[in-house]
Design a protein around this motif. Structure first.
Motif, PDB file in Angstrom:
ATOM      1  N   ASP A 128       0.579   2.199 -14.995  1.00 36.50           N
ATOM      2  CA  ASP A 128      -0.290   1.956 -16.147  1.00 36.50           C
ATOM      3  C   ASP A 128      -1.662   2.613 -15.997  1.00 36.50           C
ATOM      4  N   TRP A 129      -1.927   3.222 -14.825  1.00 36.01           N
ATOM      5  CA  TRP A 129      -3.282   3.669 -14.520  1.00 36.01           C
ATOM      6  C   TRP A 129      -3.297   5.119 -14.074  1.00 36.01           C
ATOM      7  N   ASN A 130      -4.431   5.769 -14.337  1.00 40.22           N
ATOM      8  CA  ASN A 130      -4.590   7.133 -13.843  1.00 40.22           C
ATOM      9  C   ASN A 130      -4.730   7.113 -12.318  1.00 40.22           C
ATOM     10  N   ASP A 131      -4.774   8.271 -11.702  1.00 41.12           N
ATOM     11  CA  ASP A 131      -4.757   8.328 -10.245  1.00 41.12           C
ATOM     12  C   ASP A 131      -5.955   7.631  -9.616  1.00 41.12           C
ATOM     13  N   ALA A 132      -7.143   7.799 -10.221  1.00 38.87           N
ATOM     14  CA  ALA A 132      -8.335   7.188  -9.637  1.00 38.87           C
ATOM     15  C   ALA A 132      -8.229   5.665  -9.627  1.00 38.87           C
ATOM     16  N   ASP A 133      -7.761   5.091 -10.731  1.00 36.23           N
ATOM     17  CA  ASP A 133      -7.648   3.633 -10.797  1.00 36.23           C
ATOM     18  C   ASP A 133      -6.482   3.126  -9.959  1.00 36.23           C
ATOM     19  N   ALA A 134      -5.361   3.855  -9.954  1.00 32.47           N
ATOM     20  CA  ALA A 134      -4.238   3.457  -9.109  1.00 32.47           C
ATOM     21  C   ALA A 134      -4.646   3.454  -7.635  1.00 32.47           C
ATOM     22  N   LEU A 135      -5.467   4.407  -7.248  1.00 30.55           N
ATOM     23  CA  LEU A 135      -5.951   4.464  -5.874  1.00 30.55           C
ATOM     24  C   LEU A 135      -6.826   3.248  -5.561  1.00 30.55           C
ATOM     25  N   ARG A 136      -7.651   2.843  -6.507  1.00 31.88           N
ATOM     26  CA  ARG A 136      -8.476   1.644  -6.307  1.00 31.88           C
ATOM     27  C   ARG A 136      -7.611   0.407  -6.082  1.00 31.88           C
ATOM     28  N   ILE A 137      -6.528   0.283  -6.846  1.00 36.74           N
ATOM     29  CA  ILE A 137      -5.632  -0.871  -6.698  1.00 36.74           C
ATOM     30  C   ILE A 137      -4.965  -0.846  -5.324  1.00 36.74           C
ATOM     31  N   LEU A 138      -4.479   0.302  -4.919  1.00 27.64           N
ATOM     32  CA  LEU A 138      -3.829   0.410  -3.615  1.00 27.64           C
ATOM     33  C   LEU A 138      -4.801   0.119  -2.481  1.00 27.64           C
ATOM     34  N   ARG A 139      -6.024   0.551  -2.613  1.00 25.92           N
ATOM     35  CA  ARG A 139      -7.013   0.279  -1.556  1.00 25.92           C
ATOM     36  C   ARG A 139      -7.313  -1.209  -1.459  1.00 25.92           C
ATOM     37  N   ARG A 140      -7.336  -1.904  -2.585  1.00 24.45           N
ATOM     38  CA  ARG A 140      -7.501  -3.358  -2.535  1.00 24.45           C
ATOM     39  C   ARG A 140      -6.325  -4.012  -1.804  1.00 24.45           C
ATOM     40  N   CYS A 141      -5.124  -3.524  -2.057  1.00 27.22           N
ATOM     41  CA  CYS A 141      -3.961  -4.048  -1.342  1.00 27.22           C
ATOM     42  C   CYS A 141      -4.056  -3.748   0.153  1.00 27.22           C
ATOM     43  N   ALA A 142      -4.497  -2.540   0.496  1.00 25.40           N
ATOM     44  CA  ALA A 142      -4.639  -2.163   1.904  1.00 25.40           C
ATOM     45  C   ALA A 142      -5.653  -3.056   2.604  1.00 25.40           C
ATOM     46  N   GLU A 143      -6.779  -3.354   1.942  1.00 28.13           N
ATOM     47  CA  GLU A 143      -7.782  -4.247   2.525  1.00 28.13           C
ATOM     48  C   GLU A 143      -7.186  -5.625   2.783  1.00 28.13           C
ATOM     49  N   ALA A 144      -6.489  -6.172   1.786  1.00 27.66           N
ATOM     50  CA  ALA A 144      -5.965  -7.533   1.906  1.00 27.66           C
ATOM     51  C   ALA A 144      -4.861  -7.633   2.949  1.00 27.66           C
ATOM     52  N   ALA A 145      -4.122  -6.534   3.151  1.00 30.51           N
ATOM     53  CA  ALA A 145      -2.982  -6.537   4.083  1.00 30.51           C
ATOM     54  C   ALA A 145      -3.365  -6.024   5.463  1.00 30.51           C
ATOM     55  N   ALA A 146      -4.648  -5.907   5.727  1.00 33.00           N
ATOM     56  CA  ALA A 146      -5.097  -5.252   6.961  1.00 33.00           C
ATOM     57  C   ALA A 146      -4.635  -5.947   8.228  1.00 33.00           C
ATOM     58  N   ASP A 147      -4.336  -7.243   8.175  1.00 35.51           N
ATOM     59  CA  ASP A 147      -3.946  -7.989   9.373  1.00 35.51           C
ATOM     60  C   ASP A 147      -2.434  -8.070   9.546  1.00 35.51           C
ATOM     61  N   GLY A 148      -1.733  -7.047   9.131  1.00 38.23           N
ATOM     62  CA  GLY A 148      -0.288  -7.012   9.372  1.00 38.23           C
ATOM     63  C   GLY A 148       0.569  -7.255   8.162  1.00 38.23           C
ATOM     64  N   GLY A 149      -0.023  -7.298   6.986  1.00 38.73           N
ATOM     65  CA  GLY A 149       0.767  -7.491   5.785  1.00 38.73           C
ATOM     66  C   GLY A 149       1.459  -6.214   5.336  1.00 38.73           C
ATOM     67  N   GLU A 150       2.348  -6.351   4.386  1.00 40.51           N
ATOM     68  CA  GLU A 150       3.116  -5.232   3.856  1.00 40.51           C
ATOM     69  C   GLU A 150       2.864  -5.140   2.363  1.00 40.51           C
ATOM     70  N   ILE A 151       2.983  -3.948   1.805  1.00 43.82           N
ATOM     71  CA  ILE A 151       2.863  -3.732   0.359  1.00 43.82           C
ATOM     72  C   ILE A 151       4.188  -3.177  -0.142  1.00 43.82           C
ATOM     73  N   LEU A 152       4.707  -3.758  -1.219  1.00 43.63           N
ATOM     74  CA  LEU A 152       5.935  -3.259  -1.837  1.00 43.63           C
ATOM     75  C   LEU A 152       5.602  -2.787  -3.246  1.00 43.63           C
ATOM     76  N   ILE A 153       5.865  -1.515  -3.513  1.00 38.17           N
ATOM     77  CA  ILE A 153       5.607  -0.899  -4.816  1.00 38.17           C
ATOM     78  C   ILE A 153       6.938  -0.751  -5.549  1.00 38.17           C
ATOM     79  N   VAL A 154       7.014  -1.275  -6.749  1.00 36.43           N
ATOM     80  CA  VAL A 154       8.213  -1.162  -7.584  1.00 36.43           C
ATOM     81  C   VAL A 154       7.843  -0.312  -8.796  1.00 36.43           C
ATOM     82  N   GLU A 155       8.484   0.847  -8.934  1.00 33.70           N
ATOM     83  CA  GLU A 155       8.168   1.778 -10.017  1.00 33.70           C
ATOM     84  C   GLU A 155       9.428   2.537 -10.432  1.00 33.70           C
ATOM     85  N   ASN A 156       9.391   3.138 -11.610  1.00 31.36           N
ATOM     86  CA  ASN A 156      10.418   4.086 -12.037  1.00 31.36           C
ATOM     87  C   ASN A 156       9.882   5.494 -11.787  1.00 31.36           C
TER      88      ASN A 156
END
Length: 341
Positions: A251-279
């Motif tokens: 739903d987002w351009n590259d700049a905004d999608a990158l911001r969302i992913l970086r927020r996930c990376a920050e929150a998962a910094a202590d060993g969490g995983e991120i799962l992306i579901v896309e077409n």
């Protein structure tokens, strides 16, 4: 006057592809709930027009188009019946198509943006604000009815795909999952039902979060599920085992999608995983579907359907690394990631 090439197939195919009458007639039929009115016995034209709040002559002329296309049937003059196609236009029809075509709801409102497709192709900017005066996200923030309509559409889509997504991934048996931008909770509800010892938090804007709260409670999951009203551009709840992004990034351009992913990376910094579901855009039998959705995302939000390489690039720039990939039978991609450090 220039004529079309002298091949029947070229002439007929182009005419069918370029037709605007039938698609809009279908949307008007959906908006007026003609299929439901006919199913309730309002089959004669005067009665059907009264039930639908339509002008009888105009309705007859529109139905002449739709019966000719096989969407409705006319077993007797000015008397109408349902076909298998018309069954899909009932409120209870499969895939929630009636709501997607409803011009009074968010589905039809999104379709109207294509009237300014030329502007999008010339500028690369979304057309939705040109047609409606504000972005789609502003619409959902400022108009509760449109917000609810949009949430219902997304929930219908996710509910249809949720069984496939849940079956395609090895989810943790226990721990904590944060559904980032999880809408009204249809996927999280399915997941927590399948994993009785798993806990979940759904994060979305307040209107969607409240809908999710009610849905999770109605499913008997209130003790294992919580909601976190907020934006995924802000810091996310930290320390969860898995952060789930389902049809969010496109739903987002590259700049905004990158911001969302970086927020996930920050929150998962202590060993969490991120799962992306896309077409994702790949070669294959669904390439035309992906291409159409890619254009729709551009017109509506300035978003895009990405290739695996484009997604991998964003993942790397966000400080993440890809740890696994799965593709479902209908072409849904599940890409698991972890912090690169």
């Amino acid at each position: 006057m220039t004529t079309l090439p002298q091949t029947t197939s070229s002439r007929v195919d182009l005419a069918a592809l370029a037709d605007v009458v039938t698609p809009w007639a279908i949307r008007v039929a959906a908006t007026l709930r003609l299929a439901d009115h006919i199913a309730e016995g309002h089959t004669a034209l005067p009665d059907l027009a009264r039930a639908a709040g339509a002008d009888p002559d105009a309705l007859r002329r529109m139905l002449r188009v739709l019966t000719g296309r096989g969407v409705f049937a006319e077993p007797a003059e000015d008397t109408y019946a349902l076909t298998p196609a018309a069954e899909l236009l009932k409120d209870s029809g499969a895939f929630g198509l009636r709501a997607w075509y409803d011009l009074d709801g968010m589905g039809g409102r999104m379709d109207q943006a294509f009237g300014r497709l030329l502007d999008t192709v010339r500028t690369g900017e979304p057309a939705y604000p040109l047609v409606h005066g504000r972005s789609l996200w502003q619409d959902t923030l400022e108009d509760p009815e449109l917000a609810l309509s949009y949430a219902d559409l997304m929930a219908a889509h996710t509910t249809f795909a949720a069984p496939e997504v849940v079956a395609a991934y090895t989810w943790p048996e226990r721990g904590h999952v944060v559904d980032v931008g999880g809408g009204s909770g249809s996927l999280l509800t399915r997941l927590l039902t399948a994993r009785p010892e798993l806990r979940g938090t759904l994060l979305d804007l307040p209107q969607a979060a409240e809908e999710a709260r009610r849905a999770l409670a109605a499913a008997g999951l209130g003790e294992r599920a919580s909601v976190h009203p907020g934006s995924f551009f802000d810091p996310l709840p930290a320390g969860a085992d898995l952060y789930l992004l389902t049809w969010v990034l496109h739903d987002w351009n590259d700049a905004d999608a990158l911001r969302i992913l970086r927020r996930c990376a920050e929150a998962a910094a202590d060993g969490g995983e991120i799962l992306i579901v896309e077409n994702l855009v790949t070669e294959g039998c669904r390439a035309d579907v992906a291409a159409a959705m890619d254009l729709r995302l551009l017109v509506l939000f300035g978003g895009r359907e990405r290739t695996p390489g484009q997604l991998d690039d964003l993942v790397g720039r966000a400080g993440l690394r890809v740890t696994g990939r799965r593709v479902t039978g209908t072409g849904i991609h599940l890409v698991s990631c972890a912090p690169a450090g």
